[in-house]
Design an enzyme around this catalytic site. Structure first.
Site, PDB file in Angstrom:
ATOM      1  N   LYS A  50       0.944  -1.161  -0.181  1.00  0.00           N
ATOM      2  CA  LYS A  50      -0.035  -0.012  -0.020  1.00  0.00           C
ATOM      3  C   LYS A  50       0.897   1.248   0.029  1.00  0.00           C
ATOM      4  O   LYS A  50       0.442   2.389  -0.569  1.00  0.00           O
ATOM      5  CB  LYS A  50      -0.997   0.149   1.205  1.00  0.00           C
ATOM      6  CG  LYS A  50      -1.858  -1.077   1.159  1.00  0.00           C
ATOM      7  CD  LYS A  50      -3.167  -0.636   0.220  1.00  0.00           C
ATOM      8  CE  LYS A  50      -4.342  -1.648   0.337  1.00  0.00           C
ATOM      9  NZ  LYS A  50      -5.594  -1.241  -0.716  1.00  0.00           N
ATOM     10  N   SER A 295       1.089  -9.835  -0.581  1.00  0.00           N
ATOM     11  CA  SER A 295       0.769  -8.453  -0.778  1.00  0.00           C
ATOM     12  C   SER A 295       1.000  -7.616   0.847  1.00  0.00           C
ATOM     13  O   SER A 295       1.219  -6.552   0.880  1.00  0.00           O
ATOM     14  CB  SER A 295      -0.700  -8.123  -0.529  1.00  0.00           C
ATOM     15  OG  SER A 295      -1.264  -8.819  -0.033  1.00  0.00           O
TER      16      SER A 295
END
Length: 308
Positions: A50, A295
């Protein structure tokens, strides 16, 4: 609808250089994972991919202050970026978000507002209006998608003959950016999305031909808290164009993948990050010149202890 381009993604790469880590490709151990690499975005400063999208958004928009809604990783990333640029940050967090992530958001200096899951977007918009802050959503923004797309550029640069890229799907920002980048650089490669069976709204959306909303009552059943959000019109347009399909994995398969990554690859994966490895272990996606995007690694220590 205008989609993010490779030029947008390359511009994002220039903005985040020196801030986001260029994560390596790590080989998984044989025999069943021969020809498989993991891209561990858990090595980023905030423990997840992110940082790429959040930093690119702040760097390109140059707001006087920011607000978002997030279960954890995007909130951390935006707080990190806001601190770097010296602007205030407010993160609206849904009830039930992992405490390890909430504490990390506060650690980067952001103000926390905790609300029921179904109110997080509305409250974030209200805070933006009332305080004059810029809303930087977790995935529904071209600058965020372009930043996440830098993951795809790095994969193709480091493994030019990659055959398959597996990417987690929640709100779809990462899958949108990676799909756009990989298909622009290596059109013959397959890009496959992976999501939990208990939050399989993206798979249903692709089958229906339009975004289908499951809602928190359904998606909050999965331990993969980062994948509990649904697609936006923008991310649906991207994954409809670039993804070759979506596979789903069970909760037990996610837990098993977390353990496998810790033991075999020495990588800490949160449930949302482990879904791509779970898809490989399940046999739903064949191994071979395959990159599984991990991720993030912001996981509750007790859950990690259980799966190992």
């Amino acid at each position: 609808m205008e989609l993010v381009t490779l030029d947008d993604i390359r511009a994002a790469a220039d903005r985040i250089r020196g801030v986001a880590v260029r994560t390596p490709l790590v080989r998984m151990g044989p025999p069943d994972m021969e020809g498989v690499w993991v891209k561990p975005e858990s090595l980023q400063p905030i423990g997840a991919f992110k940082i790429r999208g959040a930093y690119n958004a702040v760097a390109s928009l140059r707001p006087g202050g920011v607000v978002t809604h997030s279960s954890g990783n995007h909130g951390q990333a935006l707080a990190y970026a806001a601190k770097e640029f010296g602007v205030p940050c407010v993160v609206v967090v849904p009830e039930g978000a992992p405490q390890v992530k909430v504490a990390a958001i506060e650690g980067w200096g952001a103000e926390i507002v905790i609300v029921p899951p179904e109110k997080r977007e509305v409250v974030a918009e209200e805070v933006a209006r009332e305080r004059g802050l810029t809303l930087v959503p977790p995935y529904d923004h071209p600058a965020v998608i372009a930043g996440q797309g830098t993951v795809g550029v790095e994969i193709v640069e480091d493994l030019p003959d990659v055959e398959t890229v597996l990417v987690p799907v929640g709100g779809g920002g990462l899958a949108s950016g990676v799909g756009a980048a990989v298909k622009a650089l290596r059109p013959e490669a397959r890009v496959i999305g992976v999501e939990p069976e208990l939050a399989a709204d993206a798979a249903e959306s692709l089958a229906a031909g339009h975004p289908v909303e499951w809602g928190p009552a359904r998606t909050f059943r999965t331990i993969a808290d980062g994948l509990r959000t649904g697609l936006s019109d923008l991310t649906f347009a991207h994954i409809s164009r670039w993804l070759d399909g979506i596979v789903t994995v069970s909760e037990d398969e996610i837990r098993a993948a977390m353990g496998r990554l810790a033991r075999s690859a020495r990588l800490v994966a949160e449930p949302s990050g482990a879904v791509t490895t779970a898809a490989l272990m399940s046999g739903r996606v064949p191994a071979g010149r395959t990159v599984a995007v991990l991720s993030g690694g912001n996981v509750d220590p007790e859950l990690l202890r259980q799966v190992i």
